[in-house]
Design a protein around this motif. Structure first.
Motif, short mmCIF file in Angstrom:
data_model
loop_
_atom_site.label_atom_id
_atom_site.label_comp_id
_atom_site.label_asym_id
_atom_site.label_seq_id
_atom_site.Cartn_x
_atom_site.Cartn_y
_atom_site.Cartn_z
N PHE A 18 0.83 -1.21 0.00
CA PHE A 18 0.00 0.00 0.00
C PHE A 18 0.86 1.26 0.00
N THR A 19 1.94 1.26 0.77
CA THR A 19 2.77 2.46 0.90
C THR A 19 3.62 2.72 -0.34
N ALA A 20 3.63 1.78 -1.29
CA ALA A 20 4.40 1.99 -2.52
C ALA A 20 3.55 2.60 -3.63
N ILE A 21 2.24 2.71 -3.40
CA ILE A 21 1.35 3.23 -4.44
C ILE A 21 1.57 4.73 -4.61
N VAL A 22 1.81 5.15 -5.84
CA VAL A 22 2.11 6.55 -6.16
C VAL A 22 0.83 7.29 -6.49
N GLY A 23 0.64 8.48 -5.84
CA GLY A 23 -0.52 9.31 -6.15
C GLY A 23 -1.82 8.76 -5.60
N GLN A 24 -2.95 9.22 -6.19
CA GLN A 24 -4.31 8.81 -5.79
C GLN A 24 -4.51 8.99 -4.29
N GLU A 25 -4.09 10.16 -3.78
CA GLU A 25 -4.16 10.39 -2.34
C GLU A 25 -5.59 10.37 -1.79
N GLU A 26 -6.54 10.93 -2.55
CA GLU A 26 -7.92 10.98 -2.07
C GLU A 26 -8.48 9.56 -1.91
N MET A 27 -8.19 8.68 -2.84
CA MET A 27 -8.65 7.31 -2.75
C MET A 27 -8.03 6.60 -1.55
N LYS A 28 -6.74 6.75 -1.36
CA LYS A 28 -6.07 6.10 -0.24
C LYS A 28 -6.60 6.62 1.10
N ASN A 43 11.76 -9.00 -2.82
CA ASN A 43 12.72 -7.94 -2.51
C ASN A 43 12.03 -6.57 -2.50
N PHE A 44 11.10 -6.38 -3.42
CA PHE A 44 10.38 -5.11 -3.49
C PHE A 44 9.59 -4.88 -2.20
N ASN A 45 8.88 -5.91 -1.75
CA ASN A 45 8.11 -5.80 -0.51
C ASN A 45 9.01 -5.57 0.70
N ALA A 46 10.19 -6.19 0.67
CA ALA A 46 11.13 -6.02 1.79
C ALA A 46 11.55 -4.56 1.93
N ASN A 47 11.68 -3.86 0.80
CA ASN A 47 12.08 -2.46 0.82
C ASN A 47 11.02 -1.56 1.44
N ASN A 49 7.85 0.86 6.17
CA ASN A 49 6.75 1.80 5.93
C ASN A 49 5.39 1.14 6.18
N GLN A 50 5.28 -0.13 5.79
CA GLN A 50 4.03 -0.86 6.00
C GLN A 50 3.73 -1.01 7.49
N ILE A 51 4.76 -1.35 8.26
CA ILE A 51 4.59 -1.53 9.71
C ILE A 51 4.20 -0.21 10.37
N ILE A 52 4.85 0.89 9.95
CA ILE A 52 4.53 2.20 10.53
C ILE A 52 3.07 2.57 10.26
#
Length: 362
Positions: free
Chosen positions: A12-22, A236-240, A244-247
């Motif tokens: 979820f934290t890697a999604i770019v833009g669409q702030e209103e939807m998030k 590896n992508f999720n590990a990066n 942020n996900q935990i926070i």
């Protein structure tokens, strides 16, 4: 070594833009009583990806082991009749954990598939109330997602909205009745080019979000690069993005606990209702949803008192779908809400919509 069969989900934290939807999705998770989200927009704008990412982000919940309704071990409002009877008899329940349910409703689903069915033959011949739970039972305490909801039969949308509002599903047939908890966050998405949802049904969604294709070349490249990196090496992508996900997950949990402490002063509540009156919004659903969404946002930011800015950031998505449409008006419904908000709250109109958006990393 045992291999995990869990499918990788874009974080979820890697999604770019669409702030209103998030923002709308997060607020509904913090307070499901807001009433769900209707997401309308272009194809390929990340609607389904974002919703599945949200479900994967949420923390595990405690459930009664073996119960088909994901019953809570300690909240009577989230327990099936069978579980309550077992508790009344003094039985010690086995408690397990599960991921927050995420249920997809296919367009071709029947009402029996959605609500569940009663085996009449078994009930009459053996005197046993044999109930086969449907998708509403599986979605209890989770998310129920309907893609292309504007193409779903209206009577099924009615059933969904009734269950989402009441938190219960009742199936009655041949004098036999079964009732079970069905409290979920209803999320619908669709493309307005393929048909509009009836205003009476659209009004019953708590929030309405409009998503548009990103036009900025740099952002488009960033989105493509992110998706390519995930597809090439999901682990590896999720590990990066794990930290942020935990926070963000921690902030959601804290906000859910904080919600009951958040207050809205009377003067602010009056101005919210004055705004709805000025926009000629029918009923009181708009007033209620703005209050709930603003309180959820305040809790998410770790505060206990709602202010004007909190209302500013949720007001468009709470009201745009409740306005009466004027085919001759050139201004979009969201812009009209913001314009009247600025008048009622005596604020200058912002040069951009940054005041009405949530930056998740603040």
């Amino acid at each position: 070594m045992k291999q995990t069969s869990k499918r990788s989900v874009f974080p979820f934290t890697a999604i770019v833009g669409q702030e209103e939807m998030k923002l709308a999705l997060l607020l509904n998770v913090i307070d499901p009583r807001i009433g769900g989200v209707m997401i309308m927009g272009d194809r390929g704008t990340g609607k389904s990806t974002t919703i599945r990412a949200l479900a994967d982000l949420l923390p595990e919940i405690d459930v009664v082991a073996g119960d088909p309704y994901n019953s809570s071990p300690n909240d009577p409002d989230l327990q099936s009749k069978e579980v309550r009877e077992r508790i009344d008899q003094g039985e010690v329940l086995n408690i397990g954990k599960c991921q927050v349910p995420m249920v997809d409703l296919p367009l071709g689903a029947t009402e029996d598939r959605l609500c569940g069915t009663i085996d009449i033959e078994k009930a009459l011949s053996e005197g046993i109330r044999a109930f086969e739970p449907g998708l509403l039972a599986k979605a209890n305490r989770g998310l129920l997602y309907v893609d292309e909801v504007n193409l779903l039969d209206d009577h099924l949308v009615d059933v969904l909205l009734d269950s989402a509002a009441s938190g219960w599903n009742t199936v009655e047939r041949e004098g036999i009745s079964v009732r079970h908890p069905a409290r979920f966050v209803l999320i619908g998405s669709g493309n307005p080019e393929e048909g509009e949802l009836r205003p009476q049904l659209l009004d019953r969604f708590g929030m309405n979000v409009e998503v548009r294709t990103v036009r900025d070349p740099e952002l488009r490249v960033q989105v493509v690069d992110q998706r390519t990196a995930f597809d090439n090496d999901p682990e590896n992508f999720n590990a990066n993005f794990k930290d942020n996900q935990i926070i963000l997950q921690t902030r959601i949990i804290q906000a859910q606990k904080q919600l009951s402490k958040v207050i809205i002063e009377e003067d602010l509540r009056i101005r919210i209702s004055a705004l709805c009156g000025e926009l000629d919004v029918d009923g009181l659903r708009g007033d209620i949803v703005i209050n709930r969404a603003a309180r959820a946002l305040t809790a998410f930011e770790g505060r206990t008192e709602v202010n004007d800015d909190d209302v500013a950031r949720v007001v468009a998505s709470c009201l745009r779908h409740r306005l009466r449409k004027d085919p001759l008006e050139q201004v979009g419904s969201g812009d009209r809400v913001i314009k009247v908000f600025c008048e009622v709250f005596e604020r200058g109109k912002p040069n951009d919509l940054s005041a009405f958006e949530l930056v998740l990393n603040n």
